[in-house]
Design a protein around this motif. Structure first.
Motif, PDB file in Angstrom:
ATOM      1  N   ARG A 131     -33.108  -1.625   1.111  1.00 38.59           N
ATOM      2  CA  ARG A 131     -33.357  -1.919   2.525  1.00 38.59           C
ATOM      3  C   ARG A 131     -34.797  -2.385   2.757  1.00 38.59           C
ATOM      4  NH1 ARG A 131     -33.150   2.687   7.236  1.00 38.59           N
ATOM      5  NH2 ARG A 131     -33.421   1.308   9.055  1.00 38.59           N
ATOM      6  N   LYS A 262     -28.790   0.473   6.603  1.00 40.77           N
ATOM      7  CA  LYS A 262     -28.875   1.144   5.304  1.00 40.77           C
ATOM      8  C   LYS A 262     -29.148   0.104   4.224  1.00 40.77           C
ATOM      9  CE  LYS A 262     -25.568   4.739   6.669  1.00 40.77           C
ATOM     10  NZ  LYS A 262     -24.255   5.386   6.357  1.00 40.77           N
ATOM     11  N   ASP A 263     -29.256   0.582   2.991  1.00 40.80           N
ATOM     12  CA  ASP A 263     -29.384  -0.362   1.880  1.00 40.80           C
ATOM     13  C   ASP A 263     -28.033  -1.005   1.600  1.00 40.80           C
ATOM     14  OD1 ASP A 263     -27.900   1.579   0.558  1.00 40.80           O
ATOM     15  OD2 ASP A 263     -29.572   2.322  -0.624  1.00 40.80           O
ATOM     16  N   GLU A 628     -36.018   6.277   1.426  1.00 39.63           N
ATOM     17  CA  GLU A 628     -34.589   6.358   1.717  1.00 39.63           C
ATOM     18  C   GLU A 628     -34.160   7.823   1.803  1.00 39.63           C
ATOM     19  OE1 GLU A 628     -30.712   4.916   2.489  1.00 39.63           O
ATOM     20  OE2 GLU A 628     -32.662   3.917   2.487  1.00 39.63           O
TER      21      GLU A 628
END
Length: 834
Positions: A131, A262-263, A628
């Protein structure tokens, strides 16, 4: 006129290396580009797209006439420079600053050679995307991002078209090409028809096509069939295009697109740990590059040396090439692994020479030592004070032949104050009392050379073993208590200010069931424990250590002094062995764990168990220019220099810093750090009816033999821990440079480099601008909270008040001719004042 438009984006998927070495990749690039250029000239409506500066550099070097033809096709808009990066790297493991350099090097090359700058970033083949890319892309001049992996099975997205939101709130358009990037020869038209049939509700679409996974791209057969299809106009306006065409239309719907915060993971989770040695070499090169860049900039600004841009550029390309998405993830063949290790060593050698030149330049004004003094110089590259355990070896003029006397060091700081120190076993094994290894506790001033004085005196060499009971070895500092179980070799407890932060049997090496697949294509986790390493017997311990006695305790204190105690424990599993050392401080709460692994298992994985008492706790970790919060319990995850576990009440935390590992998992309060895997090379799972490897011969496995892993563990109050860990991790990776040497005493003492007045903000890059006589400084806020800091540049007599939002990357430039200070984007272009 058709009301629907389908944009066809022709590309040639061409990995510089993978199942082939770079020479074959270069040859295929020449062939593919030659064919594409010819077809661009033959088919008036056709436009070819390709990215990756490294491939164009090969063409420029090996076939200049073709390169000139491509330049003309770009001018005619028949050939589109797509993406604009140096290459398609892994998009999880490189640092945020590495990503910036991929873009900076790539965009500058394409601007210089072709006069263009793409607006859509392209990473079609990498195995997931952090991200942290969002803010990097936005501040590099991109408006959109095009990717393929992970697919719909691995990563649920609100739609294939969405607005991707970064850690700092940045927003960029994104599109997942779920049908991937290539097509079979002669079937591009079928691919288009199938897409239109499956997407009747869409009024605009984009479809990638191009032959092969080893070059190829367009074919005459496909272009002729597509020409006929375009003429049909069956409700669709089908046209050859570039990615920016599609995103220009999509941008008109930006406010209506769903958001993704989010990633873009996971895919191929085994790649977080495959080829551990290569990953460690990558981290070493990455650390060395950004540290050296800071040092040479400091020295060059004060005219102590010339700024070595050409050498830095060469080392940087070594780094960027080896971050390619089939190198760094460990999915390539052995020959490519060997080449990558060789190339990274080349970069490290360049940087070693530059760093040494900068080091001697920065200490040239130091006074000559006094009689019998051994000066120890430590350059702190960081803009804040650093308190660190320093290790330095040096050579007294003559050996001590008197076996009744042992000479030991005494260390003082530059104010003459004695600092805690101890002598430890040196790297060599001479029987003489000569070579010295001194370990001492140092407080380093920011962004400058620090001097300590070491003198030898007579003393005792005997190792003083503290009293302990038969089972527990207990070590205490003023804030922490550590207990190691002498019967298991594992850590029994770790307390900080009386609070338990680890459960018994911590740092047990676990052997996990695995497969020959280096990608881990069909799995999301590695949790099935086959067994664990157990303590050796006294007889096995003696044999492993190579000592003359028949028996040796498998758990022993091997160093003890004013600074730290080192405990060694020896473990075995089948034909594999581990020498595990705990480095326990006399002051503070941070301790180290070092594993020297001798690995001989096949199709297995090695993890290190770190069980915390935080049963319902949470886990977070550093990623590229962000942090994260991980929510996928038990799944294999990826982070960079540190991970941390927080108690359910968010009051306590345990952090773990690493020096070159990326994979881990977390479940029920237990952190499992992934050290290495031993799959086969490039063994895929496409045909499930066949074995992944031939069963009639030996097939080599990855990471067989000796590997070393280092971790630093600390615990305490959660808010404080996470405000400090990012700086601590950078110090452990970009380590202060230490050398005992004797300066000439004839130069000038330089001003300190750049310093900050706060306790959190990072300076991740200090460099000279690519095209201007500007000093470039990159700042980053690593906790997600808005902060103020003061940047001080003593040499330029500048003091700058800087504000940063949470997770913001901010690039400042100083025009060295006028001393004007201004903000730039990541491409070093001056931003308009707000």
């Amino acid at each position: 006129m058709p009301s629907k438009t389908l944009y066809l984006v022709c590309n040639a998927h061409l990995d510089p290396v993978w199942l082939w070495e770079w020479e074959e990749g270069a040859a295929e690039a020449l062939s593919t580009f030659r064919t594409a250029a010819q077809l661009c000239e033959e088919f008036e409506e056709f436009v070819f797209n390709h990215n990756e500066a490294v491939l164009y550099k090969w063409v420029e070097s090996y076939e200049p006439a073709l390169f000139r033809k491509i330049q003309q096709l770009v001018k005619k808009r028949k050939w589109h420079i797509m993406g604009g990066w140096y290459l398609q790297p892994d998009c999880n493991m490189p640092s945020g600053e590495s990503f910036i350099r991929h873009i900076l090097v790539g965009k500058n090359y394409f601007k210089k050679k072709f006069g263009v700058e793409p607006k859509t970033a392209i990473n079609l083949d990498p195995f997931g995307h952090t991200r942290g890319l969002v803010q990097i892309l936005k501040k590099s001049g991109y408006t959109s991002y095009l990717f393929c992996r992970p697919g719909t099975k691995e990563c649920k997205l609100p739609a294939d078209d969405f607005a991707w939101i970064g850690y700092d709130g940045s927003k960029i358009l994104a599109h997942r090409a779920r049908h991937h990037y290539n097509s079979q020869k002669g079937k591009a038209a079928q691919r288009v028809k199938k897409w239109m049939t499956e997407n009747p509700e869409q009024d605009t679409g984009m479809l990638l096509w191009g032959i092969g996974d080893h070059g190829g791209g367009p074919s005459r057969e496909d272009l002729e069939q597509l020409r006929e299809l375009i003429k049909e106009r069956s409700g669709w306006n089908v046209r050859h295009a570039v990615p920016e065409d599609y995103f220009e239309i999509l941008s008109q719907k930006m406010d209506k697109l769903p958001h993704h915060t989010k990633d873009l993971n996971p895919w191929a989770v085994g790649c977080y740990s495959s080829m551990a040695l290569l990953k460690q070499r990558h981290r070493a090169l990455e650390n060395s590059y950004f540290l050296t860049e800071k040092m040479v900039t400091h020295a060059a600004l004060q005219e102590l040396m010339d700024y070595p841009k050409k050498d830095l550029d060469e080392a940087l390309e070594d780094l960027l090439f080896c971050e390619f998405h089939d190198i760094l993830p460990g999915s390539c063949i052995p020959q490519v692994e060997t080449h990558a290790l060789q190339r990274m060593s080349h970069g490290l050698e360049i940087l070693s020479r530059l760093k040494t030149k900068a080091f001697f330049s920065l200490l040239s004004g130091q006074s000559q030592p006094e009689e019998e003094e051994f000066p120890v110089f430590i350059y702190n590259p960081h803009p804040y004070p650093v308190i660190e355990t320093i290790i330095c070896e040096f050579q007294p003029a003559e050996p001590n032949f008197d076996r009744g006397i042992v000479t030991i060091p005494e260390v003082k700081d530059n104010q003459g104050k004695i600092v805690p120190c101890q002598m430890e076993k040196e790297s060599s094994n001479l029987s003489l009392d000569w070579r010295k290894r001194v370990v001492f506790h140092a407080e380093l001033k920011p962004a400058q050379m620090n001097r300590f004085s070491c003198r030898m005196k007579e003393g005792k060499s005997a190792l003083k073993i503290r009293k302990q009971d038969e089972t527990l070895m207990i070590f205490q500092s003023h804030t922490a208590e550590i207990a190691i179980n002498a019967k298991t070799g594992l850590m029994e407890s770790y307390k900080v200010n009386g609070i338990d932060l680890l459960k018994p049997n911590s740092f047990r090496p676990l052997v996990i069931e695995d497969s020959p697949d280096p990608w881990g294509m069909k799995v999301r986790s590695f949790r099935k424990v086959e067994g664990s390493f157990n303590l050796m017997s006294k007889r096995e311990s003696a044999r492993f250590d190579g000592v003359s006695s028949a028996d040796l305790e498998p758990v022993r204190i091997i160093e003890d002094g004013q600074v730290r105690t080192v405990v060694e424990a020896l473990f075995k599993y089948n034909d594999s062995f581990i020498c595990q050392r705990y480095k326990i401080p006399k002051e503070g709460s941070e301790f180290g764990v070092e594993l020297r692994v001798f690995w001989n298992e096949k199709d297995r994985m090695l993890k290190l168990s770190v069980p915390t008492p935080f049963q319902n706790g949470s886990c977070k970790g550093q990623v590229a220019y962000g942090v994260e919060n991980f929510s996928k319990e038990g799944e294999e995850l990826v982070a960079q220099k540190w991970v941390g576990v927080t108690s359910s009440d968010r009051k306590c935390a345990l952090t773990v810093i690493n020096s070159g590992t990326y994979g881990f998992d977390f479940a029920d309060g237990e952190l499992r750090l992934s050290l290495l895997r031993s799959p086969a090379y490039s063994a895929d799972t496409v045909n499930e009816s066949m074995s992944l490897v031939h069963q009639d011969r030996f097939e080599p496995r990855m990471d067989q033999g000796e590997r070393i892993f280092r971790y630093w563990i600390n615990g305490g109050q959660a808010a404080e821990r996470f405000s400090k860990v990012d700086r601590e991790a950078l110090v452990k990776n970009e380590t202060p440079v230490v050398l005992s040497c004797f300066p000439p005493g004839k130069g000038k003492n330089p001003f300190p480099g750049i310093t900050l007045d706060d306790a959190v903000v990072q300076v991740t890059a200090v460099k000279m601008a690519e095209e201007s006589n500007w000093l470039i400084m990159r700042l980053f806020e690593p906790t997600g909270k808005a902060r103020e800091t003061v940047v001080i540049i003593p040499f330029l007599k500048l003091k700058l008040d800087v504000s940063l939002k949470g997770f913001e990357i901010k690039t400042l430039a100083v025009d060295l001719a006028t001393k004007e200070v201004f903000e730039t984007d990541l491409m070093e272009r001056k931003l308009k004042a707000k």
